[in-house]
Design an enzyme around this catalytic site. Structure first.
Site, short mmCIF file in Angstrom:
data_model
loop_
_atom_site.label_atom_id
_atom_site.label_comp_id
_atom_site.label_asym_id
_atom_site.label_seq_id
_atom_site.Cartn_x
_atom_site.Cartn_y
_atom_site.Cartn_z
N ASN A 19 41.04 55.98 -2.79
CA ASN A 19 41.09 54.83 -3.71
C ASN A 19 42.25 54.95 -4.69
O ASN A 19 42.39 54.12 -5.59
CB ASN A 19 39.79 54.76 -4.52
CG ASN A 19 38.58 54.68 -3.64
OD1 ASN A 19 38.56 53.96 -2.65
ND2 ASN A 19 37.55 55.45 -3.98
N HIS A 27 27.58 47.42 -4.26
CA HIS A 27 27.71 48.89 -4.26
C HIS A 27 26.39 49.58 -4.64
O HIS A 27 25.60 49.05 -5.41
CB HIS A 27 28.78 49.25 -5.30
CG HIS A 27 29.22 50.67 -5.27
ND1 HIS A 27 28.75 51.61 -6.14
CD2 HIS A 27 30.13 51.30 -4.47
CE1 HIS A 27 29.35 52.77 -5.90
NE2 HIS A 27 30.19 52.61 -4.90
N GLU A 73 30.17 42.34 -6.94
CA GLU A 73 31.49 42.96 -6.97
C GLU A 73 32.53 41.85 -6.87
O GLU A 73 32.26 40.80 -6.27
CB GLU A 73 31.66 43.92 -5.78
CG GLU A 73 30.89 45.20 -5.94
CD GLU A 73 30.91 46.07 -4.68
OE1 GLU A 73 32.00 46.28 -4.12
OE2 GLU A 73 29.84 46.52 -4.27
N SER A 78 33.72 47.00 -1.94
CA SER A 78 34.29 48.33 -1.72
C SER A 78 34.34 48.73 -0.26
O SER A 78 35.20 49.49 0.14
CB SER A 78 33.50 49.36 -2.52
OG SER A 78 32.17 49.42 -2.07
N ASP A 129 31.39 43.55 -11.15
CA ASP A 129 31.92 44.90 -10.91
C ASP A 129 33.34 44.73 -10.37
O ASP A 129 33.54 44.31 -9.24
CB ASP A 129 31.01 45.62 -9.91
CG ASP A 129 31.54 47.01 -9.52
OD1 ASP A 129 32.76 47.23 -9.60
OD2 ASP A 129 30.72 47.84 -9.09
N HIS A 186 37.38 47.77 -7.86
CA HIS A 186 38.49 47.84 -6.91
C HIS A 186 39.59 46.84 -7.18
O HIS A 186 40.58 46.80 -6.46
CB HIS A 186 37.97 47.66 -5.48
CG HIS A 186 37.27 48.87 -4.97
ND1 HIS A 186 37.93 49.92 -4.39
CD2 HIS A 186 35.97 49.22 -5.02
CE1 HIS A 186 37.07 50.86 -4.07
NE2 HIS A 186 35.87 50.47 -4.45
N LYS A 231 39.63 54.52 -9.55
CA LYS A 231 40.23 53.92 -8.37
C LYS A 231 41.75 53.86 -8.58
O LYS A 231 42.38 54.89 -8.59
CB LYS A 231 39.59 52.55 -8.12
CG LYS A 231 38.05 52.64 -8.00
CD LYS A 231 37.57 53.19 -6.68
CE LYS A 231 36.19 53.82 -6.72
NZ LYS A 231 35.05 52.93 -6.84
C1 LIG Z 1 33.61 53.45 -6.89
C2 LIG Z 1 32.75 52.33 -7.30
C3 LIG Z 1 31.87 52.45 -8.37
C4 LIG Z 1 31.66 53.77 -9.06
O1 LIG Z 1 32.76 54.17 -9.77
P1 LIG Z 1 32.99 55.72 -10.11
O2 LIG Z 1 33.86 55.68 -11.29
O3 LIG Z 1 33.63 56.32 -8.90
O4 LIG Z 1 31.64 56.30 -10.39
C5 LIG Z 1 31.17 51.35 -8.76
N1 LIG Z 1 31.30 50.16 -8.12
C6 LIG Z 1 32.11 50.02 -7.07
C7 LIG Z 1 32.23 48.70 -6.41
C8 LIG Z 1 32.85 51.10 -6.62
O5 LIG Z 1 33.61 50.99 -5.54
#
Ligand SMILES: *Cc1c(COP(=O)(O)O)cnc(C)c1O
Length: 398
Positions: A46, A132, A175, A179, A204, A207, A238
Site C-alpha cells: 500500500n 473493510h 469505503e 481496499s 473510510d 486508500h 497507506k
Molecule cells: C488498511 C485499512 C484500514 C486500516 O488501516 P491501518 O492504519 O492499516 O490499521 C481501514 N480501512 C481500510 C479500507 C483499509 O484498507
C-alpha cells in the site's frame, strides 16, 4: 483436548488452501524486495508513493528521536500527548480541509473507536457489503443493529434507510476506494441519500489519500464534498507510508471522540517520531504532486495494457484485482508468479467472499513500465490473460 483444537483448525485451513503464512522482507519497502536473499518485484504494497523509505521522512524521524526520544510513555489523555501529536492533528485537519482531527494508533482502531462511540443498541448502522474488516468489527462491537447493502447499490441503501425509521440514530458507512476491489463508491449519491434520511454519514478514505484529488487529499477533494461528510476516517499507513489512523470532522465530533472512543482512550500514544514521519510525508505531498502523477501514469499504463485482453479487468485506482475464483487456483497462480520473481500473495476468504479469491495488484509510483510489462507477460504466459483476438483459448484460469 483443551488447546489442541488450534492444530485441528490449522490443518482444516490448510486442506482448504486457506492457511495464511507470511514471507519475510529483508530490505526496505519498495518495488523490489529481498526474500531469502533473492530479489522479487513486489506488486502488493500500500506504499503507493514510495514514502515508506523516503530520505526526507527518515531524516524527520531521526531528528524527532533525537529531540523527543522514542516512546510516548502513556495514553494521550494521561501524559502521552506531545507536541508532535498536536502538530500532526493540526496538519491532518488542514490537509483534509476539516475543522479538527483525532489521531489513533492505527486506522483499524480509528474505525472501531469511532463506530462504537457513535452508535449503540437502539441505533442502526447501514454499510456496503464489501466494507473493510475494521468497519465490520466496529459495527459488530458497537451493539447497534447492522445491515449491509449490495456493493455500491444506492437504491438498496435507500430501501434500508426507508425501513429503519424506528431506530434512534442511523449511520451510513462506506469505503471511498474499496481496499480489495480497487473500485470507488458513488459518494455524491450516497451522501445525498444519507442526508435526506437524516442519517450520519461516515466515509473510510484510507486508500484515497495520496491517490485521489488534485492534491492527493482523497475522495472528498476529488468530489468536492468538503464539510459535507460528518465523519471521515483515514490512515497514514497507506500512501503516506507511515502508521496511524485518524478521524476528521467538526470540532464537536473530535471532542466527543476524545471522550468516548475507547480505542483512543485506552491505549498508548504513538511514538512522537512516528508523528514526525507522517508530518514529513504530508509536507512532501503538499509541496509536490509529482509522485501522485507518477502513480497515475502507472495506473493508466496498466489499464491500457490490460485493455488489450479479453478479461475485462477494470482499473480505477492503484488496486487492481485479478479475480481467480477458487482459493486453490489463486494460490497456484501466486506461487507460479513467485517462482518467476514476482510477489503478489493470494487474497482469499474471509478477506474476500468465497469464490472470488484473487491476486490483488497494487501499483507504486516507482514501478517502471517495464516492471508492469513483466507482470503482464507472465500472466499471459500462464494462460490467465486471454488476448482479445484469440478465438476460444482457455487457460488454466479462464
Ligand atoms: C488498511 C485499512 C484500514 C486500516 O488501516 P491501518 O492504519 O492499516 O490499521 C481501514 N480501512 C481500510 C479500507 C483499509 O484498507
Amino acid at each position: 483436548m483443551g488447546i489442541d483444537f488450534v492444530l485441528d483448525e490449522l490443518n482444516a485451513l490448510k486442506d482448504r488452501a486457506l492457511l495464511r503464512e507470511y514471507r519475510t522482507i529483508e530490505n526496505a519497502q519498495g518495488p523490489f524486495v529481498q526474500i531469502t536473499g533473492k530479489t522479487y518485484l513486489s506488486f502488493c504494497s500500500n506504499n503507493y508513493l514510495g514514502l515508506a523509505n523516503h530520505p526526507k521522512i527518515k531524516q524527520a524521524a531521526i531528528a524527532a528521536i533525537n529531540q523527543y526520544g522514542w516512546g510516548a510513555g502513556a495514553s494521550r489523555l494521561v501524559s502521552g500527548n506531545m507536541t508532535l501529536h498536536q502538530e500532526l492533528e493540526r496538519k491532518i485537519a488542514e490537509f483534509k480541509d476539516a475543522e479538527a482531527a483525532l489521531l489513533f494508533p492505527t486506522g483499524y482502531m480509528a474505525n472501531v473507536g469511532a463506530l462504537c462511540a457513535l452508535a449503540a443498541k437502539g441505533d442502526i448502522i447501514i454499510g456496503d457489503k464489501l466494507n473493510h474488516a475494521s468497519i465490520i468489527d466496529g459495527c459488530r462491537q458497537s451493539g447497534a443493529a447492522f445491515r449491509v447493502y449490495p456493493h455500491n447499490n444506492v437504491s438498496q441503501l435507500e430501501k434500508l434507510l426507508q425501513r429503519s425509521s424506528t431506530f434512534r440514530r442511523r449511520l451510513v458507512v462506506t469505503e471511498s476506494v474499496f481496499s480489495m476491489d480497487g473500485d470507488t463508491a458513488p459518494l455524491p449519491e450516497i451522501v445525498e441519500i444519507a442526508k435526506s434520511y437524516d442519517a450520519i454519514i461516515m466515509i473510510d478514505d484510507a486508500h484515497a489519500m495520496g491517490v485521489f484529488g488534485r492534491h492527493g487529499k482523497g475522495m472528498i477533494e476529488h468530489y468536492g464534498l468538503e464539510r459535507k461528510i460528518d465523519v471521515i476516517m483515514g490512515s497514514l499507513s497507506k500512501a503516506i507510508g507511515s502508521i496511524g489512523g485518524f478521524i476528521t470532522g467538526s470540532k464537536h465530533l473530535i471532542d466527543f471522540l476524545k471522550n468516548k472512543a475507547r480505542s483512543f482512550i485506552y491505549t498508548t500514544a504513538l511514538p512522537p517520531a512516528v508523528c514526525a514521519a507522517s508530518l514529513a510525508g504530508l509536507a512532501l505531498l503538499q509541496d509536490d504532486t509529482s509522485l501522485i502523477d507518477k502513480l497515475w501514469k502507472n495506473i493508466n499504463y496498466l489499464k491500457s495494457q490490460l485493455s488489450k485482453f479479453a478479461n475485462n479487468i477494470a482499473v480505477e485506482s492503484p488496486v487492481v484485482p485479478i479475480i481467480i475464483g477458487s482459493a486453490e487456483n489463486a494460490l497456484h497462480l501466486s506461487t507460479k508468479l513467485y517462482q518467476n520473481g514476482i510477489l503478489i500473495p493470494a487474497i482469499r476468504p474471509p478477506t474476500v467472499p468465497a469464490g472470488t479469491s484473487r491476486l490483488r495488484i497494487s501499483l507504486m509510483a516507482d514501478h517502471s513500465e517495464s516492471d508492469i510489462d513483466r507482470l503482464i507477460a507472465l500472466l499471459k504466459d500462464f494462460g490467465f490473460l486471454v488476448p482479445k483476438d484469440s478465438k476460444s483459448v482457455k487457460g488454466d484460469y479462464a
